[in-house]
Design an enzyme around this catalytic site. Sequence first.
Site, PDB file in Angstrom:
ATOM      1  N   ASP A 311      -6.079   6.184  -1.493  1.00 30.06           N
ATOM      2  CA  ASP A 311      -5.145   7.215  -1.926  1.00 30.06           C
ATOM      3  C   ASP A 311      -5.870   8.059  -2.977  1.00 30.06           C
ATOM      4  OD1 ASP A 311      -2.612   8.515  -2.473  1.00 30.06           O
ATOM      5  OD2 ASP A 311      -2.602   7.357  -4.330  1.00 30.06           O
ATOM      6  N   ASP A 501      -1.952   2.926  -5.344  1.00 28.45           N
ATOM      7  CA  ASP A 501      -1.230   2.449  -6.524  1.00 28.45           C
ATOM      8  C   ASP A 501       0.243   2.832  -6.564  1.00 28.45           C
ATOM      9  OD1 ASP A 501      -1.585   5.207  -7.034  1.00 28.45           O
ATOM     10  OD2 ASP A 501      -1.389   4.853  -9.183  1.00 28.45           O
ATOM     11  N   ASP A 505       2.540   4.128  -1.447  1.00 33.04           N
ATOM     12  CA  ASP A 505       1.395   3.440  -0.851  1.00 33.04           C
ATOM     13  C   ASP A 505       1.771   2.059  -0.310  1.00 33.04           C
ATOM     14  OD1 ASP A 505      -0.421   5.484  -1.451  1.00 33.04           O
ATOM     15  OD2 ASP A 505      -0.687   4.742  -3.485  1.00 33.04           O
TER      16      ASP A 505
END
Length: 635
Positions: A311, A501, A505
Amino acid sequence: MRKTALGLARYPMVLATVAVGLLGGVLEISGQSDGARWLISGFAVLIALLQARRMIKDLRAGTYGIDLLAITAIGSTVAVGEYWAALVVCLMLSGGEALEDYAAGRARRELTGLLENAPHTAHRLQTGGGPEDVPVEAVEVGDRLLVRPFEVVPVDGVLLSAAATFDESSLTGESLPVERTRGEELLSGAVNGGEAIEVRAAANASESQYQRIIALVREAQESKAPFVRLADRVAVPFTLGALALAAGAWAVSGDPSRAAEVLVVATPCPLIIAAPVAFMAGMSRAASNGIIVKSSGTLEQLARVKTAAFDKTGTLTHGRPQVTEVHAVGIGPDQMLALAAGIEQYSSHPLAAAVVAAARGKTTGVPRAQDVTEVPANGVRGVVAGRAVVVGSGRFITAETGERTEAPPAGASGVHVAVDGAYAGCIALADELRLETRATMASLRRAGIVSTVMLTGDGEQVARHIAQQAGIDDVRADLLPQDKVSAVQAAQPRPVMMVGDGVNDAPVLAVADVGVAMGARGSSAASESADVVVTVDDLSRSARAVQIGRRTMRIAWQAIWLGVGMSVGLMILAAAGLLPAILGAWLQEVVDLACIGWALLAMRPSQAEQAESARMDQELRAAREDARKKLEKSA
């Protein structure tokens, strides 16, 4: 001494075996060899019957172990009159559990240390009274707590005392004391310094950082790796081969003692003990590096990872925009920044706080503003020090001034400013790359990762700019959470490790072959759905997790083949009549110790890992120096 005695009391069969051996020795010395033979043989047969009972129970549960070979070794040595060798086999069996417990205790000491340090009580301050000791689970948000010198902060909270020093090494790995002042956040698990302090609870126990780590550790301790079950299955052909060799030695020599001598050195203890010890050692080492691996099977997957996906916001970047450049027209940069901040302090826009924070770091500070008006989706107007100031998008400023605005630098967002009806310049803001990101990507490639991918909901231009800075191969931008899931499911080559995080996600971490959550400040949902949780705010730990997984697997296989090779060598010597049963029994203990000692090497980094760590440190120092020069240049 007392502690040693208590430890031995946990293993009564060891004590019984030693006692029988001492009594048998006394009988031998006194000339009563027949008595010694009957005593030791009878005890050995009893042990064999107990092992047979255990073997049947294990077989019903679908588990294979060392029992069949051990039983045949005891029976054969008793049958041919090698009763002292039979007793050594009994000692090996009864002491094997103690040896494995000791090795596992060494291997899991970092995990166990976290559990032992978990806070159980808190000192809650009563209104108008002194502290009251309560279970940590009873602490509620808003409670005032007393933390005495060298005690652990029981729950996440806010410091009410003027200042304090904390040891946060169990949370961050940082060995140096950390200074905190009134109003700063404190994480549970931090150890208070030499003075008592007051803390206001900001979370209950179940939602606090240290307790979340403890829950992950307990989950990790209860896991069993598929690799360990594979080792259990490999024990079956090993057992059949040993029995065949023993029968062949007997048939060729015509001496039944040869079979007994082969079977004495033919236990697959190394095969069964080495793998669990190596995996526990690897998990313990990971924990000491701020990496909680939830299951030992995850170490296998980490060792095989070929694709690493990330991410962007909060993972590759810091997750908070910062002023990177101030370009002023007609006035000084600091003056323009101060005028913009005077207006922006009244704005609710996400970029406004970054502008205000940047101005507060300058000598000019943030002036007061009057007649402030926010125009939704456009910007803010107001009066600062008698000057009309407008802050907002390029389109809004162009409409206000009739002048064209300049484009912000690549990968940055622009906040434009007009003063007294004239265009005054642009403030560039960006969610800057973590200093360790580029070094992490390079380290993953050196560890054998074939492909790196960024998955983000941000726009294509910003995503590609960040990916270029980070050294990432592939970019997927403008993705929704379900798009990230599809991207990971389709990614090649596999296995795929996903690092993230945020709450969004959690789904993609769950579907990845290995989900890694940046859990220091990340979402609890992400931590719960991940296989690995990094408890420190450091992306490079994802690369270290891969390195630890690969070393653990390598050490586990080495320990197994070391044991198998040594056992096969001893069996061949015994089949040739070169290894007496009593000596073979003691040498098998040496094999077990050698395999366990080798498995414990997984607790230490290899020379290659140490060199890689030094290389990453060098790259991080270079990144910090570049950031410092860039900051000086912008100032």
